[in-house]
Scaffold this active site. Structure first.
Site, PDB file in Angstrom:
ATOM      1  N   ASP A 164      -0.967   1.326   3.452  1.00 32.26           N
ATOM      2  CA  ASP A 164       0.426   0.554   2.068  1.00 32.26           C
ATOM      3  C   ASP A 164       1.664   0.402   2.510  1.00 32.26           C
ATOM      4  OD1 ASP A 164       0.959  -1.230   0.046  1.00 32.26           O
ATOM      5  OD2 ASP A 164      -1.447  -1.139   0.216  1.00 32.26           O
ATOM      6  N   HIS A 212       3.668  -1.215  -4.245  1.00 31.69           N
ATOM      7  CA  HIS A 212       2.358  -2.020  -4.166  1.00 31.69           C
ATOM      8  C   HIS A 212       1.493  -0.302  -3.225  1.00 31.69           C
ATOM      9  CE1 HIS A 212      -1.403  -3.902  -1.593  1.00 31.69           C
ATOM     10  NE2 HIS A 212      -1.071  -4.674  -2.601  1.00 31.69           N
ATOM     11  N   SER A 233      -6.582  -6.442  -3.090  1.00 30.16           N
ATOM     12  CA  SER A 233      -5.690  -5.348  -2.860  1.00 30.16           C
ATOM     13  C   SER A 233      -6.966  -3.890  -3.859  1.00 30.16           C
ATOM     14  CB  SER A 233      -4.662  -5.401  -3.507  1.00 30.16           C
ATOM     15  OG  SER A 233      -4.081  -6.060  -2.450  1.00 30.16           O
TER      16      SER A 233
END
Length: 466
Positions: free
Chosen positions: A247, A279, A433
């Site tokens: 990520d 994130h 996610s």
């Protein structure tokens, strides 16, 4: 494929042919084995080192050292070359055996540059790690002037030389497990057209741009929320199955957490891992068990050790080749699960090949189905060897923005109250996610209990544990 050993120790940064006064010749930096060819004029040392780091060589240097370099020589031993251009500083060359090479030859792994007696002041080279992304008319993205070529197993050095000559290209890097070479094309090249034009070139199995993929994770959910603090996590056992989270990285605030096993920056190998987007930190906290999605109990899925891998740059893009580097690190560090909390409608044959290679190496791959209910396949979730994950609300119903389709294998809670923001402040976030990172954690728990479980067994247990 004898020539491929040579490719593993070559860095060539060659200027594009001059087609107009607006295109200037660039520096030449060519490293083969332990010999350096250099042709530069008034170039900052950092620029030269940046080119070497593109090859995956770690660079550690005292930030005060950055002289302008003018030099021209061929095949000089790298130690003598550094001595010649940096007369007033010390250096150290660190060599390691190349795990990708069957012969196990040592290769240059790290360069350290420092003032005498002040080695403690060296730091990882600060470099621009953002990808140069180009948007195509069809809406896909690729890295500018970069071509990925997959070679036949019997390809010879002559084949590669002929291809480089035809394209006016140079080798940046190579990925021996899959026979993939990363090439730098002349400035302004039409990469998709070139990939198509060389499809039938002798010795070539395929070619495509280094496709780029945007990070489109979930956003803040409607309604205010009080962000929680991260609960203390117990140190995971060495026997616990680890999750590699590919990520945007991991915030330095969590770098020393007991659940972090081995962080890595696939965009800038050797650099310290951070997270400018947030994130990756969010997903790491979910995958590790430090944060639980809303609607789940603390003990629904035990926490797991995590390997945060920065594959997305500060602009929110990754690329096929960057992901290959990340997969390599996950395999080498014993990850059992690969968590990919992102997706794109761009299907890359080389990305499919790379993820299949990871699956053949024993990694269970989970990927997000997407946060737009279009029904269109999203990759890598839609590849047959990947578990595609949709999102649920805390009451177990389908989240209204979760994508759907035959490629969605499972669904999981997709809302969480997070102490780190992404495109917003800390608070409640929603998205596939989150569901993906949580599913990766569940898969890791299954593998910890049953290390020999295959994909079919894991899917059966996931369905039973709903």
């Amino acid at each position: 494929m004898k020539w491929f050993k040579t490719a593993m120790v070559i860095l060539m940064v060659i200027p594009a042919p001059v087609t107009s006064p607006a295109i200037a010749a660039g520096p030449v930096v060519h490293l083969q084995d332990d010999r350096l060819t250099l042709d530069v004029k008034d170039q900052p040392l950092a620029t030269i080192l940046d080119m070497l780091s593109d090859r995956g060589i770690r660079i550690r240097i005292d930030p005060r050292i950055n002289p302008t370099v003018t030099a021209s020589f061929t095949d000089r031993p790298i130690g003598a070359a550094i001595t010649g251009i940096l007369k007033s500083v010390d250096y150290a060359l660190i060599w390691r055996k190349d795990k990708a090479s069957t012969a196990g030859e040592p290769r240059l792994w790290e360069i350290r540059i420092f003032y005498k007696g002040q080695e403690a002041r060296i730091r990882p080279l600060k470099k621009t790690a953002n990808l140069a992304v180009f948007k195509n008319p069809d809406g896909t993205y690729h890295v500018r002037d970069v071509l990925l070529v997959r070679l036949n197993p019997n390809a010879t050095k002559a084949v590669m030389a002929a291809l480089l000559d035809r394209l006016g290209a140079s080798i940046i890097d190579s990925y021996p497990p899959l026979g993939i070479v990363r090439l730098r094309l002349p400035h302004g090249s039409d990469v998709p057209a070139i990939a198509g034009a060389i499809a039938d070139f002798p010795g070539i199995r395929g070619a495509e741009p280094d496709y780029a993929y945007p990070l489109e994770g979930g956003g803040p959910a409607t309604g205010a929320a009080v962000s929680p603090s991260v609960p203390p996590a117990s140190s995971p056992s060495a026997a616990d199955a680890a999750v590699a989270v590919m990520d945007s990285g991991l915030s330095v605030d969590f770098a020393g957490s007991p659940f972090v096993r081995a962080a890595y920056d696939a965009l800038s190998p050797g650099g310290d891992v951070g997270d400018e987007l947030g994130h990756g930190t969010q997903m790491t906290l979910i995958a590790s068990g430090a944060i639980n999605p809303l609607g789940t109990a603390v003990d629904d899925a035990p926490g797991s050790p995590v390997i945060p891998i920065r594959t997305f740059d500060d602009n929110g893009f990754t690329s096929t080749y960057t992901l290959m580097r990340g997969i390599d690190h996950a395999i080498e560090n014993g990850a059992r699960v690969l968590s990919l909390s992102w997706g794109s409608e761009t299907s890359s044959s080389l990305l499919e090949t790379a993820t299949r290679y990871a699956a053949e190496k024993g990694l269970i791959i989970v990927a997000a189905a997407g946060n737009a209910p279009t029904g269109n396949p999203v990759y890598p979730a839609a590849y047959e060897h990947v578990i595609g994950v949709g999102a649920l609300t805390p009451d177990g119903k389908a989240w209204d923005q979760s994508n759907y389709g035959d490629f969605v294998s499972v669904s999981a809670p997709g809302l969480a109250d997070l102490p780190v923001g992404y495109n917003g402040d800390p608070g409640i976030y929603a998205g596939t996610s989150i569901a993906t990172a949580y599913t990766a954690r569940r898969v890791a728990a299954i593998l910890t209990r049953n290390p020999d479980a295959d994909g079919a067994t894991i899917m059966k247990i996931l369905a039973e544990e709903k």
